[in-house]
Design an enzyme around this catalytic site. Sequence first.
Site, short mmCIF file in Angstrom:
data_model
loop_
_atom_site.label_atom_id
_atom_site.label_comp_id
_atom_site.label_asym_id
_atom_site.label_seq_id
_atom_site.Cartn_x
_atom_site.Cartn_y
_atom_site.Cartn_z
CE1 TYR A 130 8.16 -17.94 6.37
CE2 TYR A 130 6.63 -18.10 4.53
CZ TYR A 130 7.56 -17.38 5.26
OH TYR A 130 7.89 -16.11 4.88
CG ASP A 139 1.01 -14.66 9.56
OD1 ASP A 139 1.53 -13.54 9.43
OD2 ASP A 139 1.55 -15.71 9.16
NE ARG A 176 6.48 -6.00 13.21
CZ ARG A 176 7.40 -6.80 12.69
NH1 ARG A 176 8.34 -7.29 13.45
NH2 ARG A 176 7.38 -7.10 11.41
NE ARG A 208 2.75 -8.69 6.80
CZ ARG A 208 3.87 -9.26 7.23
NH1 ARG A 208 4.66 -8.62 8.06
NH2 ARG A 208 4.16 -10.48 6.87
NE ARG A 212 3.76 -6.91 19.25
CZ ARG A 212 4.90 -6.60 18.65
NH1 ARG A 212 5.21 -7.13 17.48
NH2 ARG A 212 5.74 -5.76 19.21
O1 CP3 Z 1 -1.89 -6.65 5.60
C1 CP3 Z 1 -2.34 -6.69 6.77
O2 CP3 Z 1 -2.42 -5.66 7.48
C2 CP3 Z 1 -2.91 -7.99 7.30
C3 CP3 Z 1 -2.05 -8.74 8.13
C4 CP3 Z 1 -0.99 -9.70 7.60
C5 CP3 Z 1 0.02 -10.20 8.45
N1 CP3 Z 1 0.73 -11.13 7.76
C6 CP3 Z 1 0.22 -9.77 9.84
C7 CP3 Z 1 1.55 -9.99 10.46
C8 CP3 Z 1 -0.83 -10.33 6.36
C9 CP3 Z 1 -1.62 -10.14 5.06
C10 CP3 Z 1 0.27 -11.24 6.49
C11 CP3 Z 1 0.72 -12.12 5.39
C12 CP3 Z 1 2.00 -12.84 5.53
N2 CP3 Z 1 2.52 -13.43 6.65
C13 CP3 Z 1 2.86 -13.13 4.46
C14 CP3 Z 1 2.61 -12.78 3.01
C15 CP3 Z 1 2.72 -11.34 2.74
C16 CP3 Z 1 4.10 -10.82 2.73
O3 CP3 Z 1 4.35 -9.86 3.49
O4 CP3 Z 1 4.93 -11.33 1.95
C17 CP3 Z 1 3.94 -13.87 4.96
C18 CP3 Z 1 5.13 -14.40 4.17
C19 CP3 Z 1 3.70 -14.06 6.34
C20 CP3 Z 1 4.53 -14.85 7.30
C21 CP3 Z 1 5.02 -14.00 8.38
N3 CP3 Z 1 4.24 -13.51 9.41
C22 CP3 Z 1 6.34 -13.56 8.60
C23 CP3 Z 1 7.51 -13.87 7.69
C24 CP3 Z 1 6.34 -12.79 9.77
C25 CP3 Z 1 7.53 -12.20 10.46
C26 CP3 Z 1 8.10 -11.09 9.69
C27 CP3 Z 1 7.69 -9.80 10.31
O5 CP3 Z 1 7.20 -8.91 9.59
O6 CP3 Z 1 7.90 -9.72 11.52
C28 CP3 Z 1 5.00 -12.73 10.24
C29 CP3 Z 1 4.50 -11.99 11.41
C30 CP3 Z 1 3.45 -10.97 11.17
N4 CP3 Z 1 2.32 -11.12 10.42
C31 CP3 Z 1 3.41 -9.66 11.74
C32 CP3 Z 1 2.22 -9.05 11.31
C33 CP3 Z 1 1.70 -7.69 11.68
C34 CP3 Z 1 4.45 -9.10 12.69
C35 CP3 Z 1 4.33 -9.79 13.99
C36 CP3 Z 1 4.44 -8.86 15.14
O7 CP3 Z 1 3.52 -8.07 15.40
O8 CP3 Z 1 5.48 -8.94 15.84
#
Ligand code: CP3
Length: 385
Positions: free
Chosen positions: A185, A108, A62, A58, A71
């Site tokens: 999910y 994502d 944020r 990640r 964003r």
């Molecule tokens: O690593 C990176 O920089 C690449 C980007 C990336 C995102 N999601 C961007 C994201 C990657 C590799 C993911 C994978 C992901 N997404 C997983 C598996 C990895 C892990 O962390 O366990 C999972 C379970 C998800 C599902 C998901 N997407 C959730 C549960 C959420 C909300 C939780 C949160 O952190 O807010 C997201 C949203 C998400 N995906 C964000 C980002 C940067 C935040 C959204 C925002 O900008 O508001």
Amino acid sequence: MTESDENIVDRIVDRISDRVSDRKGQEGQGAAKALDNDLLLRALMREPVPRTPVWIMRQAGRYLPEYRATRAEAGDFMSLCKNPELACEVTMQPLRRYALDAAILFSDILTVPDAMGLGLYFETGEGPKFERPLRTAAEIRNLPIPDVSGSLGYVFDAVRTIRRELDGRLPLIGFAGSPWTVGTYMVEGGSSRELGTIKALAKDDPASLSALMDKVAATTIEYLNAQVESGAQALMVFDTWGAALAPDDYRRFSLASMQKIVDGLIREREGRAVPVILFTKGAGPLLTDMAATGCDALGVDWTTDLSRARAYTGDRVALQGNLDPATLRESPETIREGVARVLESYGDGPGHVFNLGHGITPDIDPDHVGVLVDAVHEMSPRYHR
Ligand code: CP3
């Protein structure tokens, strides 16, 4: 499960093997200029490196003010994912700040079920949700396997845009979720602590759950291979919730579907290996089973020492990890101590990629990430002599 369902993954794997052998006849095709920094790709293949490469799960996110600004420009998170220019911009942001050794596609794991028609949306502060979660055997039976080139074309556009922008400086990691994690999910309709609905499905109608795993695996194989054909140079499969299952169920539902993915992936492109990383958070001793899939590397979270993980896997795979992300809230000195402990735990020799044990959280001071990255550069060379 119908006969055709059972054969979906096999047919896709056969089709890909044909395409892979076709391509082997076309020598020189797509041979790109050598990478300026290929430490990540070498470490993932357990080849010697002068220091341990580092990237952060990640890393685009944020905790970076410039990410929040982009964003806002996109409107919301999914619009950012669907805009290849802006997805490229946020992918590059952490690389401008830190001496990282890899870029990771900004997207994502839930784009796949979105392409299967479930209607993904994000409610601020509540995480991902689906408009049409899957609940019944009939809904699973009727779930389409999408044509990824159309419905996920925006992801492949982003991969091509990022490769162009990277211009050979660093490798690009592509990714997807594991069928089990994505399935949680799809069935729960969003994030869930207990996973009660999908666990009930596993108990009451395991054939339907297996059919769902097969459909997501088949789609994920096409999705990851299209990322490779668009320019991804390594692949990671995120299995965030696999360890919520009892070990037998983990093997049956999560690991079996990741095995199908490993078997179906393009493993060589542009004249070099495309390494595959599997990451089950909290895997512990199950790392042994994961290493037997034929993947190249395993992500390890902070609840298992790397020395122990190395013993579980017998040096058959590279290991990626595993600093507790909470360490980044501490002082620079504590962060440096944490880095030193992780490097020492892995010990001497190639096959280690430094990372956190899970994704960085939004509350982290960006300067602390710089402390981590610089510490890996400074402290790791002595493990590679
Ligand atoms: O690593 C990176 O920089 C690449 C980007 C990336 C995102 N999601 C961007 C994201 C990657 C590799 C993911 C994978 C992901 N997404 C997983 C598996 C990895 C892990 O962390 O366990 C999972 C379970 C998800 C599902 C998901 N997407 C959730 C549960 C959420 C909300 C939780 C949160 O952190 O807010 C997201 C949203 C998400 N995906 C964000 C980002 C940067 C935040 C959204 C925002 O900008 O508001």
